[in-house]
Design a protein around this motif. Structure first.
Motif, mmCIF file in Angstrom:
data_model
loop_
_atom_site.group_PDB
_atom_site.id
_atom_site.type_symbol
_atom_site.label_atom_id
_atom_site.label_comp_id
_atom_site.label_asym_id
_atom_site.label_seq_id
_atom_site.Cartn_x
_atom_site.Cartn_y
_atom_site.Cartn_z
ATOM 1 N N GLN A 33 23.315 21.713 83.895
ATOM 2 C CA GLN A 33 22.339 21.886 84.583
ATOM 3 C C GLN A 33 22.680 21.668 86.152
ATOM 4 N N ALA A 34 23.695 20.599 86.430
ATOM 5 C CA ALA A 34 24.086 20.800 87.785
ATOM 6 C C ALA A 34 24.673 21.676 88.209
ATOM 7 N N ALA A 35 25.525 22.311 87.443
ATOM 8 C CA ALA A 35 26.151 23.527 87.863
ATOM 9 C C ALA A 35 25.521 24.729 88.263
ATOM 10 N N GLN A 36 24.270 25.061 87.442
ATOM 11 C CA GLN A 36 23.227 25.844 87.894
ATOM 12 C C GLN A 36 22.641 25.813 89.091
ATOM 13 N N GLN A 37 22.169 24.538 89.266
ATOM 14 C CA GLN A 37 21.546 24.164 90.590
ATOM 15 C C GLN A 37 22.283 24.419 91.571
ATOM 16 N N LEU A 38 23.363 23.997 91.667
ATOM 17 C CA LEU A 38 24.327 23.976 92.802
ATOM 18 C C LEU A 38 24.743 25.271 93.068
ATOM 19 N N GLU A 39 24.827 26.192 92.071
ATOM 20 C CA GLU A 39 25.115 27.429 92.021
ATOM 21 C C GLU A 39 24.028 28.244 92.897
ATOM 22 N N ASP A 40 22.759 27.989 92.539
ATOM 23 C CA ASP A 40 21.741 28.462 93.108
ATOM 24 C C ASP A 40 21.600 27.965 94.452
ATOM 25 N N ASN A 41 21.637 26.824 94.668
ATOM 26 C CA ASN A 41 21.394 26.247 96.074
ATOM 27 C C ASN A 41 22.304 26.710 97.013
ATOM 28 N N PHE B 63 21.549 24.701 108.209
ATOM 29 C CA PHE B 63 20.600 23.990 107.342
ATOM 30 C C PHE B 63 21.303 22.646 107.268
ATOM 31 N N ASP B 64 20.696 21.685 106.592
ATOM 32 C CA ASP B 64 21.052 20.311 106.623
ATOM 33 C C ASP B 64 21.640 20.114 105.319
ATOM 34 N N PHE B 65 22.862 20.192 105.280
ATOM 35 C CA PHE B 65 23.430 20.113 103.908
ATOM 36 C C PHE B 65 22.938 18.985 102.912
ATOM 37 N N ALA B 66 22.957 17.751 103.733
ATOM 38 C CA ALA B 66 22.463 16.459 103.092
ATOM 39 C C ALA B 66 21.335 16.748 102.320
ATOM 40 N N SER B 67 20.279 17.033 103.147
ATOM 41 C CA SER B 67 18.843 17.056 102.679
ATOM 42 C C SER B 67 18.758 18.452 101.714
ATOM 43 N N GLU B 68 19.382 19.668 101.998
ATOM 44 C CA GLU B 68 18.961 20.819 101.278
ATOM 45 C C GLU B 68 19.862 20.998 100.031
ATOM 46 N N VAL B 69 20.957 20.204 99.841
ATOM 47 C CA VAL B 69 21.937 20.465 98.616
ATOM 48 C C VAL B 69 22.301 19.029 98.165
ATOM 49 N N ALA B 70 22.894 18.010 98.829
ATOM 50 C CA ALA B 70 23.493 16.741 98.425
ATOM 51 C C ALA B 70 22.248 15.902 97.710
ATOM 52 N N LYS C 89 19.281 16.640 96.598
ATOM 53 C CA LYS C 89 18.593 17.166 95.581
ATOM 54 C C LYS C 89 19.018 17.140 94.195
ATOM 55 N N VAL C 90 20.398 17.524 94.180
ATOM 56 C CA VAL C 90 20.778 17.737 92.541
ATOM 57 C C VAL C 90 21.184 16.468 91.935
ATOM 58 N N PRO C 91 21.847 15.538 92.494
ATOM 59 C CA PRO C 91 22.455 14.327 91.753
ATOM 60 C C PRO C 91 21.178 13.558 91.454
ATOM 61 N N LEU D 52 30.939 16.912 91.135
ATOM 62 C CA LEU D 52 31.417 17.375 92.142
ATOM 63 C C LEU D 52 32.492 18.482 91.778
ATOM 64 N N LYS D 53 32.979 18.656 90.666
ATOM 65 C CA LYS D 53 33.515 19.898 90.376
ATOM 66 C C LYS D 53 32.649 21.180 90.305
ATOM 67 N N ALA D 54 31.363 21.015 89.873
ATOM 68 C CA ALA D 54 30.560 22.088 89.920
ATOM 69 C C ALA D 54 30.200 22.398 91.504
ATOM 70 N N PHE D 55 30.104 21.461 92.099
ATOM 71 C CA PHE D 55 29.899 21.595 93.570
ATOM 72 C C PHE D 55 31.066 22.405 94.163
ATOM 73 N N LEU D 56 32.333 22.211 93.811
ATOM 74 C CA LEU D 56 33.302 22.619 94.547
ATOM 75 C C LEU D 56 33.302 24.218 93.937
ATOM 76 N N ILE D 57 33.023 24.483 92.423
ATOM 77 C CA ILE D 57 33.010 25.884 92.237
ATOM 78 C C ILE D 57 32.304 26.629 92.984
ATOM 79 N N ALA D 58 31.037 26.235 93.050
ATOM 80 C CA ALA D 58 29.864 26.962 93.677
ATOM 81 C C ALA D 58 30.306 27.170 95.295
ATOM 82 N N LEU D 59 31.039 26.225 95.921
ATOM 83 C CA LEU D 59 31.355 26.381 97.360
ATOM 84 C C LEU D 59 32.274 27.251 97.220
#
Length: 306
Positions: free
Chosen positions: A16-24, A34-41, A43-45, A258-265
């Protein structure tokens, strides 16, 4: 509580986290600021953790706000009364939730803890609430603050980012170095169960002893050039997720996020730049940035080599 966090539950949460990070991250790579803290970091965890606990999505923003108030401040002048009130609000909420789930359980972690038994006895509801609060804190701050710190270091070291992006550096190794480098929780306190001597300092039974994770993770005796970010660092015996009997119950999920975040990034972002003032987290407990205005530049194709 360990039996409540089953591997199937955590694997589903990781997906679920991987899909949300991919989308965001995918929608924020067209050059907008954009503010990475509020828009991504942010929301997901917390969203994933609350989903595991069976907390309604409508309550998540409020819980995040309370969690941030409990651990930090928007200004250098910390209001400890406000922090205490925020903790109490979370505990009251979780206590009511535990009472409800004990009577009408679901397939969530709160229900599992509320109905579990130790030596034939169920945990007091206050203990259920405290255990769930611990999961919210751990599930929020580690991934949230670590991912923000990762963007900061990648932006400042485009050479390292290029190695990570193109697959020269292993993502699992990068995750461990992010955790060490960020050290989101600076310290933890423990109560001495017996008297002992530690490097010439006498510790009495009942004394509160503070473990400074940040000091351990930057220990020159354990890490070569500890103030350098090295995603290839091995071995990497950091203590960001605890150790021994106090090892984080959600460590697998935190690493997966964190790995899902890196994959999306690495899939979507070829370069990044900080384009405004970075606001710090004002806290004696957390370490990192509260606001990180950035611009992500989209990759024309996935950067990692398969």
């Amino acid at each position: 509580m360990r039996s409540a966090l089953t591997m199937p539950l955590m694997k589903a949460a990781g997906e679920q986290a991987a899909q949300q990070l991919e989308d965001n991250i995918g929608r924020l790579c067209d050059g907008q600021i954009f503010d990475f803290a509020s828009e991504v970091a942010e929301k997901v965890p917390i969203g994933i953790t609350c989903s595991l606990l069976g907390i309604p999505a409508s309550d998540v923003p409020w819980l995040l706000s309370c969690s941030k108030r409990a651990l930090s401040s928007k200004t250098a002048s910390t209001d400890w009364i406000d922090a205490l009130e925020a903790r109490n609000e979370i505990l009251i909420y979780l206590g009511d939730l535990a009472r409800s789930r004990r009577q009408d359980p679901g397939q969530d972690v709160v229900s599992a803890i509320a109905r579990a038994t130790i030596d034939g006895e169920r945990l007091p509801l206050d203990d259920v609430a405290l255990n769930c609060y611990s999961l919210i804190l751990g599930g929020d701050e580690s991934s949230r603050v670590s991912s923000i710190s990762a963007v900061q270091v990648f932006e400042g070291r485009p050479d390292i980012w290029e190695q990570v992006r193109t697959g020269v550096v292993d993502l699992d190794s990068t995750v461990e170095e992010i955790l060490r480098w960020a050290t989101p929780a600076q310290h933890f306190a423990r109560t001495a169960t017996e008297s002992f001597s530690l490097y010439g300092q006498e510790i009495a039974e009942g004394d509160i002893v503070t473990l400074w994770n940040i000091s351990a993770n930057y220990d020159e005796a354990q890490f070569d050039c500890p103030r350098e970010f090295r995603p290839t660092r091995f071995p990497n015996r950091h203590v960001s997720l605890g150790v021994g009997p106090h090892f984080c119950l959600g460590a697998w999920l935190g690493r997966a996020e964190l790995k899902a975040f890196l994959i999306a990034l690495t899939t979507h972002v070829v370069s990044m730049e900080i384009v405004g003032e970075v606001l710090p987290i004002y806290s004696t407990f957390l370490r990192g940035a509260a606001s990180l205005p950035v611009r992500f530049n989209r990759a024309n194709r996935p950067g990692r080599v398969s």
